[in-house]
Design an enzyme around this catalytic site. Structure first.
Site, PDB file in Angstrom:
ATOM      1  N   ASP A 198     -75.838   5.016  81.368  1.00  0.00           N
ATOM      2  CA  ASP A 198     -75.046   6.358  80.980  1.00  0.00           C
ATOM      3  C   ASP A 198     -75.741   7.638  81.659  1.00  0.00           C
ATOM      4  O   ASP A 198     -76.603   7.406  82.809  1.00  0.00           O
ATOM      5  CB  ASP A 198     -74.907   6.434  79.728  1.00  0.00           C
ATOM      6  CG  ASP A 198     -73.543   7.282  79.337  1.00  0.00           C
ATOM      7  OD1 ASP A 198     -73.274   8.077  79.757  1.00  0.00           O
ATOM      8  OD2 ASP A 198     -72.673   6.675  78.632  1.00  0.00           O
TER       9      ASP A 198
ATOM     10  N   HIS B 211     -72.640  13.298  78.154  1.00  0.00           N
ATOM     11  CA  HIS B 211     -71.919  11.989  77.822  1.00  0.00           C
ATOM     12  C   HIS B 211     -72.558  10.909  77.340  1.00  0.00           C
ATOM     13  O   HIS B 211     -72.119  10.158  76.446  1.00  0.00           O
ATOM     14  CB  HIS B 211     -71.179  11.531  79.471  1.00  0.00           C
ATOM     15  CG  HIS B 211     -70.435  10.478  79.398  1.00  0.00           C
ATOM     16  ND1 HIS B 211     -70.772   9.057  79.658  1.00  0.00           N
ATOM     17  CD2 HIS B 211     -69.111  10.414  79.431  1.00  0.00           C
ATOM     18  CE1 HIS B 211     -69.893   8.324  79.486  1.00  0.00           C
ATOM     19  NE2 HIS B 211     -68.614   8.998  79.702  1.00  0.00           N
TER      20      HIS B 211
ATOM     21  N   SER C 208     -64.308   5.958  77.543  1.00  0.00           N
ATOM     22  CA  SER C 208     -65.804   6.354  77.390  1.00  0.00           C
ATOM     23  C   SER C 208     -66.194   6.292  75.888  1.00  0.00           C
ATOM     24  O   SER C 208     -66.952   6.100  75.540  1.00  0.00           O
ATOM     25  CB  SER C 208     -66.292   7.711  78.098  1.00  0.00           C
ATOM     26  OG  SER C 208     -66.761   7.243  79.373  1.00  0.00           O
TER      27      SER C 208
END
Ligand SMILES: *[C@@H]1O[C@H](CO)[C@@H](O)[C@H](O)[C@H]1NC(C)=O
Ligand SMILES: *[C@@H]1O[C@H](CO)[C@@H](O)[C@H](O)[C@H]1NC(C)=O
Ligand SMILES: *[C@@H]1O[C@H](CO)[C@@H](O)[C@H](O)[C@H]1NC(C)=O
Ligand SMILES: *[C@@H]1O[C@H](CO)[C@@H](O)[C@H](O)[C@H]1NC(C)=O
Ligand SMILES: *[C@@H]1O[C@H](CO)[C@@H](O)[C@H](O)[C@H]1NC(C)=O
Ligand SMILES: *[C@@H]1O[C@H](CO)[C@@H](O)[C@H](O)[C@H]1NC(C)=O
Length: 740
Positions: free
Chosen positions: A137, A202, A527
């Site tokens: 990630d 994220h 996601s």
């Protein structure tokens, strides 16, 4: 004098290297994939150099052109190559595939309660705290409250990874036990001063969704307040940062997998995707294949390209491909006009109004008459508005994206935007803002046009309960385009408006003009769905540590709650339905798949013996003919059954052979029931399966017959259920006919 000469010589050397060396014009980064690791006596690094030397001819250029050697979990390397060299290397012994390095993109909390996992849930704490989840990630912000390691025992002894320190990253703890970064693509500006830190948010969001600790009173500026937590709060995390400013490169993704597998993670979570391609030209398919061989299940996001069909990504059969669903909570933002009318829209507004009312204007009326911009003032396009007319006012704009940036820059008090495409995502705006439906937009515009001093106020967002689950509009749909007989996505999990941990180094909207920084944020995307499935898989694994990746996946799929289908295409979007982690711990039966069965599947898909031999590894030469299936067990033992037909097909006939393993009470009798759509006839043989003991296997076959009507639907589906009155084991059967 001497000094300047030295500079001259040095720069000359650099110039030569640029023209003739590894950076020569035309040299581009490629990945050379070579299958499984060779025996311990072979040095992969020497091997890679020899292949390069043979293809390039010049010792020094060969050395300089190599970027990276993979050799911890699989064999291969990255190098800058010229087209002729690519061809020579493709034909070298030991090479499975050569493909250009490309970029992948990110598939940008009450959700666990919604999934039937209350805080008081029975857990296997000891096993759970021994589970390590690896993330590929954007990095991690260890200081997020979700990663507090208070009360954690020592790091599991099996852990072989490390924690790399660097800029804004001082180290790991007993919750986040590993962190590395890979920045092989030095053209990306984000890779300067690299460290595993999350500058984006994220990676912190996905990893805390799967395994964040309980944090009371979590919210985004008071919105969605509650206890935030991951699916397996006791599990450990390891972050492999592979995504930078431009995206996530193939080279870095492969390096992440190479290390994660060798470091000893139990599961891998990848909320990243790209155009589907041939499995052995796709870093995610390659990495997850080698993870599967080591008993590691990887879950991946299905993509955010819905509602369009044929958009699903990460479709290799050994991956758990996760679609996004909506939960029973929606974010509503109210706008009041001074005439007493009010309008509600889906949006996240973190700002509380400071005044009762604000002056209101439309983009059309706030036009900058001297502007040289070609944009459209009605849509509040950048450069079209008059600063003096916007300042301090709420601006009504046609168009639903980016207007908040313009309004903020011009000092506006807020933005009302009009939804012009289907959306169920609540976006967070830079200024007080909301989205309204076109019908309400017309009324607001009429009020502006017919009122002397139009005024409005946008309230802070509230939450509302809605019926759920449903497939999120943006979630990518099938049919998949690589392996036509495997239904993808596999499963759905919450991915709409998810509150989870965030990085304080990123702003709430990711824009630098935004000065809001928060340790929790609300984000949407597959996601966000992917780590919910990862957390659920980890939860199942904590009860069944010895189950294969396919067994865990089967348990999640056959116990999922079939989703209510609003539009026909949505059936191509939800896979088996919404994950139900607590049911998945007791699936009754599982559809298991061994590594050998996947190899057999690859033979059927047309990969030749040479490639298969390299994938299997070892010295022995393999032939696909050696992997012939036992009679009656043809095809992959997939929990769902799927076939794609050519356009124009009408009548069809398909047989699916399956084998289930008893993992419930041992002695049991399962009966098959089928619910099928008109036009589809399904028979199951035998209709009853008698098990005498645990881990016993029984085979059956499903014969599907039917016909599509000329102008009828493109999908015919059925649901097969094996039931022993305690367990219900469901398989989706979906026949798809392509459009002309
Ligand atoms: C480190 O964090 C500060 C903000 O706290 C930021 O300005 C800086 O760019 C960060 N550096 C890196 C290399 O991430
Ligand atoms: C109007 O547009 C012109 C040209 O782009 C720009 O120079 C000017 O500052 C703008 N005026 C206002 C009041 O925003
Ligand atoms: C400006 O945009 C609106 C909404 O998209 C559209 O209806 C209108 O025709 C556009 N005007 C011009 C001059 O292009
Ligand atoms: C409001 O006025 C603008 C600018 O004169 C015009 O383009 C628009 O069509 C009007 N809208 C309504 C609903 O009256
Ligand atoms: C297998 O495929 C590769 C590349 O597609 C080719 O170079 C090789 O000759 C093939 N091997 C066999 C045994 O067919
Ligand atoms: C299957 O088993 C469940 C218990 O898990 C039971 O509630 C259900 O009624 C059964 N369904 C059928 C079709 O027999």
């Amino acid at each position: 004098m001497i000094q300047s000469l030295l500079v001259f010589v040095l720069s000359l050397h650099i110039v030569t290297a640029l023209i003739y060396g590894s950076d020569a014009p035309g040299r581009k980064p490629y990945i050379v994939y070579m299958g499984d690791l060779p025996g311990a006596e072979t040095s992969v690094v020497d091997d890679h150099h020899n292949i390069l030397l043979t293809a390039i001819g010049d010792e020094e250029v060969a050395r300089e052109s190599k970027i990276y050697s993979y050799g911890k979990s699989f064999n291969g390397f990255a190098a800058r190559l010229l087209p002729g060299e690519v061809e020579r290397i493709s034909n070298s012994e030991g090479v499975v595939s050569v493909f250009p390095n490309t970029l992948h993109q990110l598939h940008t909390t009450r959700s666990w309660d919604f999934l039937g996992m209350p805080k008081t849930l029975i857990r296997n704490f000891k096993t759970e705290s021994n589970i390590i989840i690896g993330f590929l990630d954007t990095g991690i912000w260890v200081n997020a409250p979700s990663f507090d390691d208070k009360g954690y025992g020592p790091i599991p002894a099996k852990w072989k990874g490390i924690c790399v320190k660097g800029a804004n990253f001082t180290g790991c703890n007993r919750k986040v036990i590993g962190a590395r970064y890979f920045n092989l693509d030095s053209s990306d500006p984000g890779t300067k001063n690299a460290s595993p830190v999350d500058n984006d948010g994220h990676g912190t969001h996905t990893s805390s969704t799967a395994a964040g600790i309980h944090v009371k009173g979590a919210s985004l500026y008071g919105i969605a307040k509650g206890t935030a937590r991951g699916g397996v709060p006791s599990a450990r995390l390891a972050m492999y940062k592979v995504c930078w400013t431009f995206g996530c490169s193939d080279m870095d993704l492969l390096a992440g997998f190479d290390h994660a597998i060798a470091d000893g993670v139990d599961l891998i979570s990848v909320s990243i995707g790209g155009e589907p391609r041939d499995f052995f030209q796709d870093p995610i398919a390659i990495g997850t294949f080698h993870a599967m061989k080591k008993g590691i299940l990887t879950s991946c996001s299905a993509g955010n390209d819905g509602p369009y069909t044929s958009t699903v990504q990460n479709v290799a059969p050994w991956i758990l491909t996760v679609a996004a669903s909506g939960i029973d909570r929606q974010f509503k933002t109210l706008t009041n006009l001074n005439n007493g009318k009010k309008f509600s829209g889906i949006a996240i507004n973190t700002f509380s109004p400071k005044r009762k009312m604000y002056p209101l204007i439309s983009g059309a009326l706030a036009v900058n008459v001297t502007s040289d911009s070609y944009g459209n003032a009605s849509s509040c396009d950048y450069g079209t508005l008059d600063k003096n007319k916007v300042k301090g006012k709420i601006v009504y704009c046609l168009g639903n994206g980016g207007q908040d940036y313009t309004i903020k820059e011009l000092g506006g008090a807020g933005a009302i935007m009009v939804l012009d495409a289907m959306t169920d995502i609540a976006y967070t705006f830079l200024v007080p803002g909301t989205l309204v439906i076109p019908k309400d937009g017309k009324k607001i515009e009429h009020y502006i046009n017919t009122t002397k001093n139009p005024q409005a106020v946008i309230r802070k967002t509230r939450t509302l309960n809605v019926r759920a689950p449903f497939v999120a509009s943006f979630s990518s749909r099938g049919p998949q385009t690589v392996s036509l007989n495997i239904l993808k996505p596999d499963i759905a999990a919450p991915g709409l408006d998810i509150l989870a941990g965030y990085s304080k180094l990123a702003s709430v909207t990711g824009e630098s003009i935004d000065k809001r920084h928060a340790v929790f944020n609300i984000v949407s995307g597959t996601s966000m769905a992917c780590p919910h499935a990862t957390g659920a898989a980890a939860y199942v694994k904590s009860f069944h540590p010895d189950w294969s990746p396919a067994a865990i996946k089967s348990a999640l799929m056959t116990t999922a709650t079939p989703m209510k289908i609003k539009d026909v295409d949505a059936e191509l979007a939800s896979g088996s339905g919404e994950i139900n982690p607590t049911k998945a711990v007791h699936p009754g039966l599982i559809y298991d798949i061994s590594s050998t069965a996947y190899i057999r599947f690859l033979c059927k898909e047309g990969y030749n013996s040479t490639a298969i031999g390299l994938l299997v590894g070892g010295k022995k030469k393999y032939e696909c003919s050696e992997f012939k299936a036992a009679p009656g067990t043809d095809g992959l033992n997939y929990p769902n059954m799927h076939t794609q037909l050519k356009s124009g097909s009408s009548k069809f006939f398909a047989t699916f052979h399956r084998t289930v393993t008893e993992v419930g009470s041992g002695k049991s009798v399962y009966k098959a029931t089928v619910k099928s759509q008109r036009g589809l006839s399904v028979s199951v043989l035998p209709r009853t399966l008698n098990f005498d003991r645990l881990n016993q296997k029984k085979s059956f076959k499903v014969v599907v017959k039917g016909g599509f009507e000329q102008n009828g639907p493109q999908i015919l589906s059925a649901l097969l259920e094996w039931n022993d009155s305690t367990h219900s084991v469901r398989s989706h059967i979906l026949i798809y006919r392509a459009t002309a």
